[in-house]
Scaffold this active site. Sequence first.
Site, PDB file in Angstrom:
ATOM      1  N   GLY C  11       0.836  -1.202   0.000  1.00 32.23           N
ATOM      2  CA  GLY C  11       0.000   0.000   0.000  1.00 32.23           C
ATOM      3  C   GLY C  11       0.867   1.247   0.000  1.00 32.23           C
ATOM      4  O   GLY C  11       1.897   1.283   0.655  1.00 32.23           O
ATOM      5  N   ARG C  72       0.775  -5.378  -6.347  1.00 34.19           N
ATOM      6  CA  ARG C  72       1.002  -6.718  -5.790  1.00 34.19           C
ATOM      7  C   ARG C  72       1.567  -7.579  -6.923  1.00 34.19           C
ATOM      8  O   ARG C  72       1.261  -7.363  -8.097  1.00 34.19           O
ATOM      9  CB  ARG C  72      -0.302  -7.367  -5.318  1.00 34.19           C
ATOM     10  CG  ARG C  72      -1.215  -6.459  -4.517  1.00 34.19           C
ATOM     11  CD  ARG C  72      -1.085  -6.664  -3.021  1.00 34.19           C
ATOM     12  NE  ARG C  72      -1.621  -5.470  -2.328  1.00 34.19           N
ATOM     13  CZ  ARG C  72      -1.228  -5.054  -1.138  1.00 34.19           C
ATOM     14  NH1 ARG C  72      -0.286  -5.691  -0.467  1.00 34.19           N
ATOM     15  NH2 ARG C  72      -1.745  -3.986  -0.577  1.00 34.19           N
ATOM     16  N   ASP C 103       6.023  -5.348   5.699  1.00 36.34           N
ATOM     17  CA  ASP C 103       6.609  -6.660   5.981  1.00 36.34           C
ATOM     18  C   ASP C 103       6.469  -7.644   4.813  1.00 36.34           C
ATOM     19  O   ASP C 103       7.353  -8.478   4.604  1.00 36.34           O
ATOM     20  CB  ASP C 103       6.095  -7.250   7.297  1.00 36.34           C
ATOM     21  CG  ASP C 103       4.584  -7.216   7.402  1.00 36.34           C
ATOM     22  OD1 ASP C 103       3.927  -6.858   6.409  1.00 36.34           O
ATOM     23  OD2 ASP C 103       4.057  -7.555   8.469  1.00 36.34           O
ATOM     24  N   THR C 126       4.532   2.612   5.258  1.00 40.27           N
ATOM     25  CA  THR C 126       3.155   2.160   5.488  1.00 40.27           C
ATOM     26  C   THR C 126       2.510   3.099   6.486  1.00 40.27           C
ATOM     27  O   THR C 126       3.158   3.558   7.414  1.00 40.27           O
ATOM     28  CB  THR C 126       3.101   0.716   6.044  1.00 40.27           C
ATOM     29  OG1 THR C 126       1.840   0.520   6.698  1.00 40.27           O
ATOM     30  CG2 THR C 126       4.185   0.459   7.069  1.00 40.27           C
ATOM     31  N   ASP C 128       0.344   2.321   8.599  1.00 43.99           N
ATOM     32  CA  ASP C 128      -0.223   1.608   9.751  1.00 43.99           C
ATOM     33  C   ASP C 128       0.615   1.670  11.020  1.00 43.99           C
ATOM     34  O   ASP C 128       0.113   1.480  12.115  1.00 43.99           O
ATOM     35  CB  ASP C 128      -0.476   0.142   9.386  1.00 43.99           C
ATOM     36  CG  ASP C 128      -1.631   0.007   8.421  1.00 43.99           C
ATOM     37  OD1 ASP C 128      -2.530   0.857   8.463  1.00 43.99           O
ATOM     38  OD2 ASP C 128      -1.626  -0.935   7.612  1.00 43.99           O
ATOM     39  N   ASP C 130       2.431  -0.354  12.413  1.00 42.69           N
ATOM     40  CA  ASP C 130       2.598  -1.588  13.188  1.00 42.69           C
ATOM     41  C   ASP C 130       3.744  -2.426  12.641  1.00 42.69           C
ATOM     42  O   ASP C 130       3.575  -3.588  12.276  1.00 42.69           O
ATOM     43  CB  ASP C 130       1.301  -2.385  13.222  1.00 42.69           C
ATOM     44  CG  ASP C 130       0.773  -2.720  11.842  1.00 42.69           C
ATOM     45  OD1 ASP C 130       1.212  -2.080  10.863  1.00 42.69           O
ATOM     46  OD2 ASP C 130      -0.066  -3.614  11.736  1.00 42.69           O
ATOM     47  N   ARG C 172      -5.991  -2.271  10.306  1.00 41.35           N
ATOM     48  CA  ARG C 172      -6.580  -3.606  10.252  1.00 41.35           C
ATOM     49  C   ARG C 172      -6.153  -4.439  11.455  1.00 41.35           C
ATOM     50  O   ARG C 172      -6.909  -5.217  11.988  1.00 41.35           O
ATOM     51  CB  ARG C 172      -6.150  -4.296   8.950  1.00 41.35           C
ATOM     52  CG  ARG C 172      -7.268  -5.090   8.332  1.00 41.35           C
ATOM     53  CD  ARG C 172      -7.007  -5.410   6.889  1.00 41.35           C
ATOM     54  NE  ARG C 172      -7.317  -4.287   6.011  1.00 41.35           N
ATOM     55  CZ  ARG C 172      -7.032  -4.256   4.717  1.00 41.35           C
ATOM     56  NH1 ARG C 172      -6.407  -5.274   4.145  1.00 41.35           N
ATOM     57  NH2 ARG C 172      -7.369  -3.216   3.995  1.00 41.35           N
TER      58      ARG C 172
END
Lengths: 323, 323, 323, 323
Positions: C11, C72, C103, C126, C128, C130, C172
């Site tokens: 992403g 992807r 990752d 990213t 996110d 995380d 997510r």
Amino acid sequence: MKKIGVFTSGGDSPGMNACIRAVVRTAVHKGIEVYGIKRGYRGMIKGEITRLESNSVSNIIQKGGTILRSARSKEFTTKEGRREAYEQLQKFGIEGLVAIGGDGTFTGANIFYEEFGIPTLGAPGTIDNDLYGTDYTIGYDTAVNTALDAIDKIRDTADSHDRVFFIEVMGRDSGYIAIPCAIGGGAEIVMIPETETTIQSVVDTLRTGWDRSKTSFIVIVAEGDEEGNAADIAAQVQKTLPYMDARVTILGHVQRGGAPTAADRMLASQLGIACVDGLLAGRKCEMAGIINSQLVYTPFIDTITKQKVINPYYIEMVNILSV
Amino acid sequence: MKKIGVFTSGGDSPGMNACIRAVVRTAVHKGIEVYGIKRGYRGMIKGEITRLESNSVSNIIQKGGTILRSARSKEFTTKEGRREAYEQLQKFGIEGLVAIGGDGTFTGANIFYEEFGIPTLGAPGTIDNDLYGTDYTIGYDTAVNTALDAIDKIRDTADSHDRVFFIEVMGRDSGYIAIPCAIGGGAEIVMIPETETTIQSVVDTLRTGWDRSKTSFIVIVAEGDEEGNAADIAAQVQKTLPYMDARVTILGHVQRGGAPTAADRMLASQLGIACVDGLLAGRKCEMAGIINSQLVYTPFIDTITKQKVINPYYIEMVNILSV
Amino acid sequence: MKKIGVFTSGGDSPGMNACIRAVVRTAVHKGIEVYGIKRGYRGMIKGEITRLESNSVSNIIQKGGTILRSARSKEFTTKEGRREAYEQLQKFGIEGLVAIGGDGTFTGANIFYEEFGIPTLGAPGTIDNDLYGTDYTIGYDTAVNTALDAIDKIRDTADSHDRVFFIEVMGRDSGYIAIPCAIGGGAEIVMIPETETTIQSVVDTLRTGWDRSKTSFIVIVAEGDEEGNAADIAAQVQKTLPYMDARVTILGHVQRGGAPTAADRMLASQLGIACVDGLLAGRKCEMAGIINSQLVYTPFIDTITKQKVINPYYIEMVNILSV
Amino acid sequence: MKKIGVFTSGGDSPGMNACIRAVVRTAVHKGIEVYGIKRGYRGMIKGEITRLESNSVSNIIQKGGTILRSARSKEFTTKEGRREAYEQLQKFGIEGLVAIGGDGTFTGANIFYEEFGIPTLGAPGTIDNDLYGTDYTIGYDTAVNTALDAIDKIRDTADSHDRVFFIEVMGRDSGYIAIPCAIGGGAEIVMIPETETTIQSVVDTLRTGWDRSKTSFIVIVAEGDEEGNAADIAAQVQKTLPYMDARVTILGHVQRGGAPTAADRMLASQLGIACVDGLLAGRKCEMAGIINSQLVYTPFIDTITKQKVINPYYIEMVNILSV
């Protein structure tokens, strides 16, 4: 401790309101009373003090400036002034203070404690970031983003006209604001108080770029740079490079306002909570800060006397990235 | 007409790219070739001309500045300069031009047509809005919103410190930018070239407010005001009202940049289409504009010689609303 | 090492372009050649590879998205796919790679090194956050500020209408985005995957507020919350509290775009430089990150297998501050 | 007329506060008393009425939402409800009303006048713009710019991933918001209630683009489009074009909030003044609006029954510009 006061002092910075809110809500959460003191030490002396409830601070977290206002106070630098302030606090039964401001504010709080025994904890509210005892001050991230947003706009017009822009950002004693503005703004040169950058070296860099047919440049100048302000520097450069079209923009007070960024709201909230928690735990004459993601309390005296040093590598980054 | 050129000239303004895009896409849609001319008349003379395709203008509608750049050209003010420009256009087979700029640009285009018969249609690309033949110029709405956003930020700090801010916005000959900044920014006073506002009247208004215990004020000054620039005015006011804390901010070039607003993208798109349509319909030496929601073409000579007048009622509005 | 490649994968996130720029400029500064690989592993396999110069990355530092695009690639999960990728790199003489992604990207890079010996260093791109091995990922700060800006707007309308807003933000697997949105947005409740917050407890909190005559509320829901998405949760709450007016907003992909914040530009620039420096120093299969203001390289395998844990105190903060 | 009331009703829109401010300041300027009625007709019935002074509306011009709040009122649709409202107004001596809202609000005001003789003038406060009697409604310009800003962000990620984005904007009955979002957002397709755009034609346009190797697309969908909502449309398109990666974003309530743009502050200020002026001049049951830069008063009945028609040429513009 059953009653505390909160005030903002010195130059305002975005996030001060978020910090006030955190102080008030934490106090309410802990079951203690909290009072807002208007206009810093000046209002303390005058007794401009009112009870704040949880909803007094509703919908202020996103507001720039400070709902408690800020002001300089000559009177508080005198013993009589401080005595009046003390008497006002006594009147309301206020036993501890949270001061949101900079080193000037903390200096006053230190003396006030020695003389009258009222403990103060501080939160670093200043856009300048040059305060020992915290990685970031409240308002710094917002000020940098505001400046950067303006620089992005100026680059539009710089590129469209083949111009050299000298943009002055805040920072009387440090390059903390100038550095991320230069790296993030894709500037060719940054001039900060901490390092010497001669007019000659600026001229050399611009000329080298020009000779490689680069035609628009951005130079970020911290207002406290030792070579003078942006207008002075631009004038000198223009004299040596008359074929370039040099322009000056001074971002000014715009940098102090605006809705605080997420980081400033988080920081302000954390430190506001920490000040109340600290007061209740018996702390005094310390500033709450975040260093390496950890909450730390630093004695006021250290925040006043010790110096936070900017990473010199950042200047090297400007050079590498403007290749 | 099979081949046209497009260029931007004069000060850049947000929406110029959206207009370039509309010109290119409309030309492609109509099956004619379109060429981008860099740096206005200067690049025309030098032959800085390249073919533009539909995807040459992808993803530029939201960009400030102009991808074609802009520049002043002394050479184009001479017959020889214009001849060189004409020869360059001949080389590419360019039969018509779209000029995005202001009255200086259109003046050149008029002479160029008389001498060499190359028809030009113009789109009003300037943040100043003082151009006869259109209600709004491309970039004006964005500039006003950018200035207003800065004023909102300054009000945060003005309110926090009980200060009088003198904020200088663009507008060398008119108050078009200053007026909505004053009304939208909740200013107490606006000073524009079109009307006389004496220092004395400013002082009176501030004093009246102060006496009603109002402590922070905003004065919007158009750069071309007859009383001088914001710094001069502030200095004079400060002398008479020494107990007020006057500050000055000059918004400067920030107002030229930034992503264009929706209104500017719409206007730029409509006028870009109209210029190509007009050229194909045989029009020449006219500026496309929108008046009362209708597309109109105004002779260049009128845009140069006639004056657009600001509604004086707006100044009255500032007075009413700052009561 | 004389030639390196750079690509973005997974992403997209704001700041990827700033990182690409830093990689390219650092390579040029060090005198090595750099190639841009389009669409991640998919483009590597297809040979969508072009030489990048210093000016290829001019004026992209402020752009959201990625000029190298992302995609992807199923083929790269196969040995044959990776062989084709390797052969393409060989064709260009590329000896090392900088991967900007998450990752999944690093997992591929690890296998690729084992099989074909091409060393990769990674930068955490990213929104996110995380990702083990860095305090912040590139794009996270921007995404949070974008979400917060939207929440500020929604609060305007929530307050105006006495409504309960359930606002779903990205995340997510974690509440990294939700937490500062809740604290900074002045939310009453935050629901994140890491902790259990039952519908019943949400109902209780809302009812308690309502009984204290609070009439507008904001609930921040991380998309991966175990109680379902924002719409599901809102529906359940509405059933129990029919007198409240519940509304749902899903912020969605808006959070991925936009000009990166100053912090993201700084981080992206630092890590881009670090990746090139690291490759030249012989590092491989590691991600560059910043932990406690220090540059650290963490083995890909750790970024994939180890978990970064959110500070649970932040949830307590939401409770205290919404008192 | 010595005392008037002001209220907001229906969905809130940015600029309502600027309009309230103008009403209050104009009343004060004219020497009449002004009362704020909370929560529209509902609060009128309940007597949620308070005196507003000049400084009650300080520093609200830039705020989204409405400080007077808004609500639906079933009671006001009954004669008894309206009688209670009338009695409350009598209690305060309120002789005239300024209603900021949409056609539902004006319908109520019309009946209220017929029954109880309280004259109301209206200001068009709705983001939808589909109100006869004014070129623009208060809040429309802001909503469009907010949506456009989000679309700019989404395009970053759409471009980075080769995706088709279906973005739903507000507009239950009209494409007023969708059209400038499509033109200004560089969208390929726009779907609005006023015109029929079949799924098949959407598929055709996307396929044509794809075949010309265009890989990212934006489709703007007004929420009231006859083909369904954005999610439905996306699902159908995806079925026919499985090789495209379709995503959906619903901008939602974000569009209602935020600081009003300059244009909305100007419009709101002008119309607020006009409502007070009109009431004092004996007008009633009319909406103030601006048509072709001129202030006009339109009977409520016309604003309710007549239809404002969107210029169909705008759809053609989307086609031309996405070539």
